[in-house]
Design an enzyme around this catalytic site. Structure first.
Site, PDB file in Angstrom:
ATOM      1  N   ASP A 483       0.812  -1.224   0.000  1.00 18.58           N
ATOM      2  CA  ASP A 483       0.000   0.000   0.000  1.00 18.58           C
ATOM      3  C   ASP A 483       0.840   1.266   0.000  1.00 18.58           C
ATOM      4  OD1 ASP A 483      -2.686  -0.805   0.071  1.00 18.58           O
ATOM      5  OD2 ASP A 483      -2.516  -1.369   2.168  1.00 18.58           O
TER       6      ASP A 483
HETATM    7  C1  BGC Z   1       0.261   1.190   6.357  1.00 20.05           C
HETATM    8  C2  BGC Z   1      -0.098  -0.005   5.545  1.00 20.05           C
HETATM    9  C3  BGC Z   1      -1.575  -0.100   5.428  1.00 20.05           C
HETATM   10  C4  BGC Z   1      -2.161   1.196   4.911  1.00 20.05           C
HETATM   11  C5  BGC Z   1      -3.660   1.131   4.882  1.00 20.05           C
HETATM   12  C6  BGC Z   1      -0.391   2.398   5.764  1.00 20.05           C
HETATM   13  O1  BGC Z   1      -0.104   3.503   6.583  1.00 20.05           O
HETATM   14  O2  BGC Z   1       1.654   1.329   6.376  1.00 20.05           O
HETATM   15  O3  BGC Z   1       0.440  -1.161   6.138  1.00 20.05           O
HETATM   16  O4  BGC Z   1      -1.909  -1.102   4.542  1.00 20.05           O
HETATM   17  O5  BGC Z   1      -1.764   2.269   5.712  1.00 20.05           O
HETATM   18  O6  BGC Z   1      -4.222   2.253   4.298  1.00 20.05           O
HETATM   19  C1  NOJ Z   2      -1.862  -3.854   5.334  1.00 20.98           C
HETATM   20  C2  NOJ Z   2      -2.976  -3.915   4.365  1.00 20.98           C
HETATM   21  O1  NOJ Z   2      -4.157  -4.331   5.033  1.00 20.98           O
HETATM   22  C3  NOJ Z   2      -2.674  -4.855   3.225  1.00 20.98           C
HETATM   23  O2  NOJ Z   2      -3.705  -4.833   2.299  1.00 20.98           O
HETATM   24  C4  NOJ Z   2      -1.360  -4.500   2.596  1.00 20.98           C
HETATM   25  O3  NOJ Z   2      -1.091  -5.436   1.601  1.00 20.98           O
HETATM   26  C5  NOJ Z   2      -0.250  -4.434   3.610  1.00 20.98           C
HETATM   27  N1  NOJ Z   2      -0.618  -3.542   4.667  1.00 20.98           N
HETATM   28  C6  NOJ Z   2       1.069  -3.987   3.013  1.00 20.98           C
HETATM   29  O4  NOJ Z   2       1.083  -2.643   2.680  1.00 20.98           O
END
Ligand code: BGC
Ligand code: NOJ
Length: 811
Positions: A483
């Protein structure tokens, strides 16, 4: 250092001190009513949606941490204390908290009084039951005052903590006998109320927080408890609470027990009122009647235990390694069920007011629970698919209550569509239910515009093909699995979303990860085409898969590992040419899982590079070296301090991809080594460092470059649960559901001599015993089913409800 121990017999983790390094929590509830509970009785409860139907208040980010919960205060001849240690924090002569499957039991003793609190949500019950048992362990008679306490949330948890100008005037309650009813907003548009009851007489009650606590007091020094008598306050606005005052005399050795219920009731609009201004309590009375006696509580707890037994008995391992057995048999599947119920909504790291259900998350979670609740997995797949758009793209998230896509985030995460194929394939392999492919499923939740689920999968597959960049690799869009890799966003303003601000859908930035995922899912899509007699469709898909494989090897390989991406300027990400972020874990795992470069050596080289550049004693970091400064062209990934989260943290979600990849190369020893590094049960001995629960995975462990290397964060709600379950049960232990039978194909450390698995699959029970006389990692020499040797390693389908003996010899 440990703070407790596993009691495998009872399927519990037992904390022997309340001073765990962080609140160690558990979940109550299976279907509609849920609660989070910490080892010091903190947490909260909600009905269905942690944001919109919250029963009790919880303050995240509070000081002290984890204040607010279901509290029981004791005033024993002037000595005031709480048996859950918090909130009064008086020294206890005995403390124990047992987190079990769907229940928690906390015991505390002081001054010769022993108190046990059992918390659980019975099956098919929209409430939480707390059974309290007291025992006078002295040789003197005791006169004790008990005070219960819950603090009501005014239903919408987001509004509850922001809209004080309104909220402090709307709170309303009713008190009838020993039951407190919380009916805020019931006078207008809400058809639901909460109640808090106890099965005994009370000498008083309180429903107004300030009256109970005193204006300047915290939960640790409630005025009413210290003074020893309730004020019978009736809340009008401000902050409604529920507190019972019970007085009890206990002779030496005498015991007493009480049953409290925190319940949720919904009434039909025309049956809301008993008479003007007085709520209809009939349904609450029915619920209260279900738990008047200890026998009723006991029976409901037994039902809950057998419910869990029936979920867990689908896969049971006996390996001789107790840590492995407890993860595979109890805690990992338990965590998978919790992610099924919660998605990413409510934990001690997710506030319950944020995200809805993730498209990719829910599909991956499915891998961990499909064998436990196949029927519910089926519904989940159809719900997810209904949020897909006609062009194959998908809402990134949807709301569980409405099941509609979330406009605020929208679509454009270009890995999302492919996960639908992963989830659906897993469901069909588990159940053999190909009929799901024929279900009519809406696009964008519009019932007048539907197509078969198979057509949805096809749109997923071709969404990648229709959105390719200059190297013939998939466009990344707003982000892929990671993400935080936001190659089209260029955010410079604080507070902007990293994912959705800026142009977001660039025409150039490409993801090798999505390419790997595409090749990984292609065989399933092709197989589903073939089984639907779509020969030409299958041939086309095969061609796309082969082309993508070649493209990855040509433009996605960097000499010693797979590249991560090309950015919006066409520059490489995750390359030896980069100053930072030279190598990323995700494409190494996924591309090898997809079989890319397995024949030609790139796969082995890539995994060796992971070992060399990314592996640490606490697991594999996501990338190296981490970004030391913020790069707008890379996005959120570089926003994190080095070593945390996606910027080089040990992201436990994609460690298992490397484990699985190692098994593809036949390296079982490596796979297991990697498994143990992040597995909570194996990390129990370093709990003081790890900090979080030793029975469930955390999303992240601080990486090598982090100030807190080895320290976990974000436990419970993470795709880590499902993928580690798949890595162990399927890739390492080798029990692989396939379209027409269970395939036995282990890849284990060569020194493992034997193990047994009982697996329920398509209506039969397979009692599988695997021996390894020649000390190999991989390779099945012989399979004997019910005394007869079979050809190959795919167990026949029996569908007969019977048990079948399977002897497997590796070699
Ligand atoms: C986090 C990710 C997460 C995302 C969700 C980010 O700040 O680092 O792990 O999936 O937010 O929007
Ligand atoms: C958490 C999110 O829920 C997931 O969809 C994503 O793949 C991971 N973070 C890595 O960014």
């Amino acid at each position: 250092m440990k703070f407790g121990y596993f009691d495998d017999q009872n399927r519990e983790y037992v904390m022997t001190t309340p001073r765990t390094p962080y609140p160690w929590i558990n979940y109550l509830g299976s279907e509609e009513f849920f609660g989070l509970i910490s080892n010091t009785a903190g947490g909260y409860s909600f009905y269905q949606d942690a944001r919109l139907r919250r029963l009790t208040r919880y303050r995240y980010n509070n000081v002290p941490l984890d204040d607010g919960g279901r509290y029981l205060y004791i005033n024993d001849g002037g000595d005031c204390w709480t048996p859950s240690y918090k909130p009064m924090k008086k020294e206890l002569s005995f403390y124990e908290c047992r987190h079990g499957l769907g229940y928690s039991k906390i015991q505390g003793a002081r001054g010769g009084l022993k108190v046990e609190q059992l918390f659980f949500t019975p099956l098919f019950f929209t409430g939480e039951v707390t059974q309290v048992r007291l025992k006078n362990e002295t040789d003197r008679a005791k006169t004790i005052s008990l005070f219960s306490l819950v603090e009501f949330c005014l239903w919408d948890a987001q509004d509850d903590m922001t809209n004080f100008q309104r909220n402090l005037s709307v709170g309303e309650v009713e008190v009838e006998d020993s039951t407190i009813y919380h009916k805020t907003e019931y006078r207008e548009r809400r058809d639901h109320y909460a109640f808090f009851s106890v099965n005994s007489d009370v000498v008083g009650f309180d429903t107004d927080r300030e009256s109970f606590l005193g204006l300047s007091n915290g939960f640790d020094s409630p005025e009413v408890v210290l003074e020893g008598s309730a004020k019978n306050s009736v809340a009008s606005g401000w902050s409604p609470v529920g507190s019972h005052h019970i007085q009890v005399q206990l002779a030496p050795g005498e015991e007493a027990s009480y049953i409290f219920i925190l319940g949720y009731v919904e009434n039909a609009r025309d049956q809301k009122w008993e008479r003007p201004g007085v709520i209809n309590k009939a349904r609450a009375h029915e619920m209260i009647a279900k738990f008047r006696t200890d026998d009723q509580v006991h029976a409901a707890l037994e039902d809950l235990k057998s419910h869990w037994n029936s979920l867990l008995c689908k896969f049971q391992l006996t390996s001789g390694d107790e840590k492995l057995d407890r993860m595979v048999n109890i805690w990992n599947p338990y965590q998978c069920m919790v992610t099924f119920n919660m998605s990413r909504s409510a934990s001690y790291f997710e506030s319950g007011i944020g995200r809805g259900m993730g498209f990719r998350d829910s599909n991956q979670d499915l891998l961990g629970f499909v064998h436990q609740v196949p029927a519910r997995a089926r519904q989940r797949i159809l719900d997810i698919a209904a949020t897909q758009f006609e062009d194959g793209s998908a809402y990134h998230q949807y709301q569980p209550l409405t099941k509609k896509g979330n406009d605020a985030i929208g679509s454009g995460f270009n890995d999302d569509p492919l996960w639908l194929i992963v989830g659906t394939a897993a469901y069909i392999k588990e159940t053999g239910d190909f009929s799901i492919l024929d279900e009519a499923v809406p696009f964008d939740s519009d019932p007048s515009n539907t197509a078969s689920l198979f057509e949805h999968l096809k749109r997923s597959f071709y969404h990648v093909i229709n959105n390719m960049g200059p190297h013939g690799l998939p466009l990344i869009g707003r982000a892929d699995w990671n993400d935080c890799l936001n190659l089209n966003c260029f955010s410079e303003e604080p507070g902007e979303s990293f994912q959705t601000s800026g142009p977001s859908e660039g025409p150039v930035a490409e993801s090798i990860f999505i390419a790997g995922l595409f090749v990984y899912v292609a065989p399933d899509f092709i197989e589903l085409c073939r089984r639907g007699n779509l020969v030409e469709e299958a041939r086309q898909a095969q061609m796309h898969m082969e082309t993508m494989t070649q493209t990855v090897l040509e433009h996605g390989y960097d000499g010693e590992w797979f590249l991560r991406a090309y950015d919006a300027a066409g520059e490489k990400v995750g390359s030896k040419e980069c100053g930072e972020g030279k190598i990323f874990i995700e494409p190494q795992g996924l591309c090898v899982m997809a079989g890319i470069g397995v024949e030609t050596g790139e796969a082995e080289q890539a995994l060796n590079s992971v070992a060399q550049h990314l592996e640490t004693e606490h697991g594999i970091v996501l990338l190296a070296p981490p970004y030391s400064t913020y790069y707008p062209e890379l996005g959120e990934i570089s926003s994190y301090p080095p070593g945390y989260k996606e910027n080089g943290g040990i992201f436990c979600h994609n460690n298992p991809w490397v484990m699985i990849a190692e098994t593809i190369l036949g390296r079982g020893e490596r796979a297991f080594e990697l498994y143990k590094k992040i597995c909570p049960a194996y990390r129990e001995d370093i709990s003081e460092l790890h900090r979080l629960e030793p029975y469930v995975y955390a999303q992240m462990i601080g990486g090598r470059d982090a100030v807190n290397f080895g320290q976990a964060k974000n436990s419970w709600l993470t795709g880590t649960a499902a993928w580690n379950y798949v890595a162990m049960s399927q890739a390492i232990l080798g029990i692989k559901p396939s379209y027409d039978g269970l395939v036995i194909d282990p890849c284990i450390p060569p020194r493992w001599e034997a193990y047994s698995i009982v697996r329920q699959f398509r209506g039969a029970t397979y009692q599988i015993h695997i021996t390894n006389p020649n000390g190999v990692s991989q390779g099945v020499a012989k399979v004997v089913v019910d005394g007869e040797e079979i050809a190959g390693n795919k167990l026949p389908l029996f569908l007969d409800g019977q048990a079948h003996q399977v002897e497997v010899v590796l070699g």
